[in-house]
Design an enzyme around this catalytic site. Sequence first.
Site, short mmCIF file in Angstrom:
data_model
loop_
_atom_site.label_atom_id
_atom_site.label_comp_id
_atom_site.label_asym_id
_atom_site.label_seq_id
_atom_site.Cartn_x
_atom_site.Cartn_y
_atom_site.Cartn_z
N ARG A 1 0.84 -1.20 0.00
CA ARG A 1 0.00 0.00 0.00
C ARG A 1 0.87 1.23 0.00
O ARG A 1 2.00 1.21 0.48
CB ARG A 1 -0.87 0.05 1.26
CG ARG A 1 -1.83 -1.08 1.31
CD ARG A 1 -2.71 -1.09 2.53
NE ARG A 1 -3.30 -2.40 2.60
CZ ARG A 1 -4.25 -2.83 1.78
NH1 ARG A 1 -4.79 -2.00 0.91
NH2 ARG A 1 -4.70 -4.06 1.85
N LEU B 1 1.94 4.61 1.53
CA LEU B 1 1.86 5.22 2.86
C LEU B 1 1.33 6.65 2.72
O LEU B 1 1.68 7.37 1.78
CB LEU B 1 3.25 5.25 3.50
CG LEU B 1 3.80 3.87 3.92
CD1 LEU B 1 5.28 3.97 4.24
CD2 LEU B 1 3.02 3.31 5.11
N ASP C 1 6.59 5.41 -5.71
CA ASP C 1 7.90 4.83 -6.00
C ASP C 1 8.87 5.86 -6.58
O ASP C 1 9.64 5.57 -7.50
CB ASP C 1 7.75 3.64 -6.98
CG ASP C 1 6.88 2.54 -6.41
OD1 ASP C 1 7.00 2.25 -5.21
OD2 ASP C 1 6.08 1.96 -7.16
N HIS D 1 11.41 -2.14 -4.91
CA HIS D 1 10.45 -2.17 -6.02
C HIS D 1 11.00 -3.09 -7.10
O HIS D 1 12.18 -2.99 -7.47
CB HIS D 1 10.24 -0.76 -6.56
CG HIS D 1 9.22 -0.74 -7.65
ND1 HIS D 1 7.86 -0.85 -7.40
CD2 HIS D 1 9.35 -0.67 -9.00
CE1 HIS D 1 7.21 -0.84 -8.55
NE2 HIS D 1 8.08 -0.75 -9.53
C1 GAR Z 1 8.80 -8.23 -4.12
O1 GAR Z 1 9.04 -8.61 -5.45
C2 GAR Z 1 8.80 -6.72 -3.99
O2 GAR Z 1 9.72 -6.09 -4.83
C3 GAR Z 1 7.40 -6.39 -4.41
O3 GAR Z 1 6.61 -7.41 -3.84
C4 GAR Z 1 7.37 -8.59 -3.71
C5 GAR Z 1 7.29 -9.02 -2.27
O4 GAR Z 1 7.91 -10.27 -2.10
N1 GAR Z 1 6.99 -5.10 -3.96
C6 GAR Z 1 6.20 -4.30 -4.65
O5 GAR Z 1 5.72 -4.61 -5.72
C7 GAR Z 1 5.90 -2.97 -3.98
N2 GAR Z 1 5.19 -2.13 -4.89
P1 GAR Z 1 8.27 -10.82 -0.66
O6 GAR Z 1 6.99 -10.66 0.18
O7 GAR Z 1 8.61 -12.25 -0.87
O8 GAR Z 1 9.39 -10.00 -0.12
#
Ligand code: GAR
Length: 204
Positions: free
Chosen positions: A91, A93, A145, A109
């Site tokens: 989400r 913030l 981001d 990201h």
């Molecule tokens: C990761 O790939 C992270 O970069 C992405 O979610 C995944 C979480 O994986 N984050 C986003 O897309 C944020 N916008 P994890 O729970 O195994 O760390």
Amino acid sequence: MKQITVLASGRGSNFQVILDCLARGEINGKCVALITDNKEAYAIERAAAADVPVVVINFTDYPTKTAYEVDLFAAMKETNADLFVCAGYMRLLGSEIIQAFAGKILNIHPALLPAFSGMHGQQQALEYGVKIAGCTVHFVDEGLDSGPIIIQKAVPVFDDDDEQALDERILEQEHIAFPEAVALFCDDRLFVSGRHVILLPEKN
Ligand code: GAR
């Protein structure tokens, strides 16, 4: 030693590598809390296994995002952390939180920002047809981001990649870049000047 609070919404593999690095003494910090917006998050089990206190602020129990953020903000303050790490926190913030903890929130990201911000960065990259994808660790500001970039790692995109193949290749690099950035923060080696993050020399 810096006190670290992690925010995670799901699987928590990035959270796990940070926990592992902390346990091995590769990051000069202590994880004082996991805060999650999802009571089903697997990250909760990872926290329990590492004796990290968990605060669940279950987003779907709240009537509005504003109401949710009041409790989230209170929980974040309560942990007294020097650093907040968004490890798959899905989400945006709110600005009150970002202003209160300016310069103290990191995010990972799954794309080479500023390309493909928002959700599903890997899929966006695949659909666009880029030949190089990757991940970005950045400070969180009030945009999507858009905060100052600390570390980026690139991976090739192959013609026969599907989303899962590319996700996995990027995730491997996330697991290297994120603990590296957290360690640099904890050693006070990140100096932010406008949009630029300057890496300060190691202290001996
Ligand atoms: C990761 O790939 C992270 O970069 C992405 O979610 C995944 C979480 O994986 N984050 C986003 O897309 C944020 N916008 P994890 O729970 O195994 O760390």
